[in-house]
Design an enzyme around this catalytic site. Structure first.
Site: not given
Length: 269
Positions: A146, A159
């Site tokens: 990501s 995350y």
């Protein structure tokens, strides 16, 4: 362009929805034999039926689709998967979880859970399937990371940490197989209209009594203002990059972190 995926076997972890499901569909439409994965039989079967419906609309598609229910965030789940699918040509490490939580509220258990699911799942799968790829002198390993790997979001630092770790694992693996027919890459996905994001936008719009388009505009005005496309990417847009990198045609691309982020990351590299 013929991507030469007919006859190749692919596994996409965490593929019952969102980006993973779109990747599975894209690979199947290009002729690969695809194994979808999720934690429950019901969700896996729904995903299989979805991809089969896509294939039915594209009569030229030769690939078949199967499903394996196993929690790949655990050792036991991986062992179950390996017993059913000992070898693959293409491994897409897509499994991942996320949540917004203040740093002070992230417990040790949260840190461990995110690392187990987002990082160790890909480590375990890659460790198992890599020897077979090397034996055949052909293979593709992809980690779905990501833009949060390089722009750590303050609202979910745990995350972001796992997404950065994926880049390190992928680059190290690529270095370890230098000179072979196996490539290892990462995909830096940007804000994408996945199942979870769509639900979030819909709920927020309903709560505020405004349209979803307004919620999306405000998100990119205030939360991701560096986006160049000023919208959520579709799961199919991310999947298109993954399918190409999984193909024969991408043989000179390895050790890379490839961005499908809508230009969110302000960098020329």
């Amino acid at each position: 362009m013929d991507l030469h995926l007919t006859g190749k076997t692919a596994l996409v972890s965490g593929s019952t929805a969102g980006i993973g499901l779109a990747i599975a569909g894209g690979l199947a439409l290009e002729g690969a034999t695809v194994y979808l994965n999720g934690r429950t039989e019901a969700r896996v079967q729904q995903a299989v039926e979805h991809v089969q419906s896509l294939k039915a609309k594209a009569e030229q598609a030769q690939g078949t689709v199967h499903g394996i229910a196993a929690d790949l965030g655990t050792v036991e789940g991986c062992v179950e998967l390996f017993s059913q699918l000992p070898k693959v040509d293409i491994l897409v490490n897509n499994l991942g979880i996320f949540e917004a939580k203040l740093f002070a509220k992230i417990s040790d258990d949260d840190w461990r859970r995110f690392f187990e699911v987002n990082v160790l799942s890909g480590v375990r799968l890659s460790r198992h399937y890599l020897p077979g790829m090397l034996k055949n002198n052909w293979g593709r390993i992809l980690f779905i990371s990501s833009e949060s790997a390089v722009q750590i979001p303050v609202e979910m630092i745990h995350y972001g940490m796992t997404k950065t770790a994926q880049l390190a694992v992928a680059r190290g693996l690529a270095e370890s197989v230098a000179g072979t027919g196996v490539t290892v890459n990462s995909i830096l996905a940007g804000p994408t209209r996945s199942e979870g994001v769509s639900t979030f936008v819909e709920d927020l719009a309903a709560q505020r009594g405004v349209g979803q388009a307004q919620v999306e505009k405000e998100f990119f005005d205030s939360v991701r203002p560096s986006s160049l496309i000023r919208r959520f990417a579709t799961t199919e847009e991310v999947a298109s990059m993954v399918v190409y990198i999984a193909s024969e045609q991408s043989s000179a691309t390895t050790g890379s972190a490839l961005r499908v982020d809508g230009g969110v990351v302000r960098s020329i590299l």
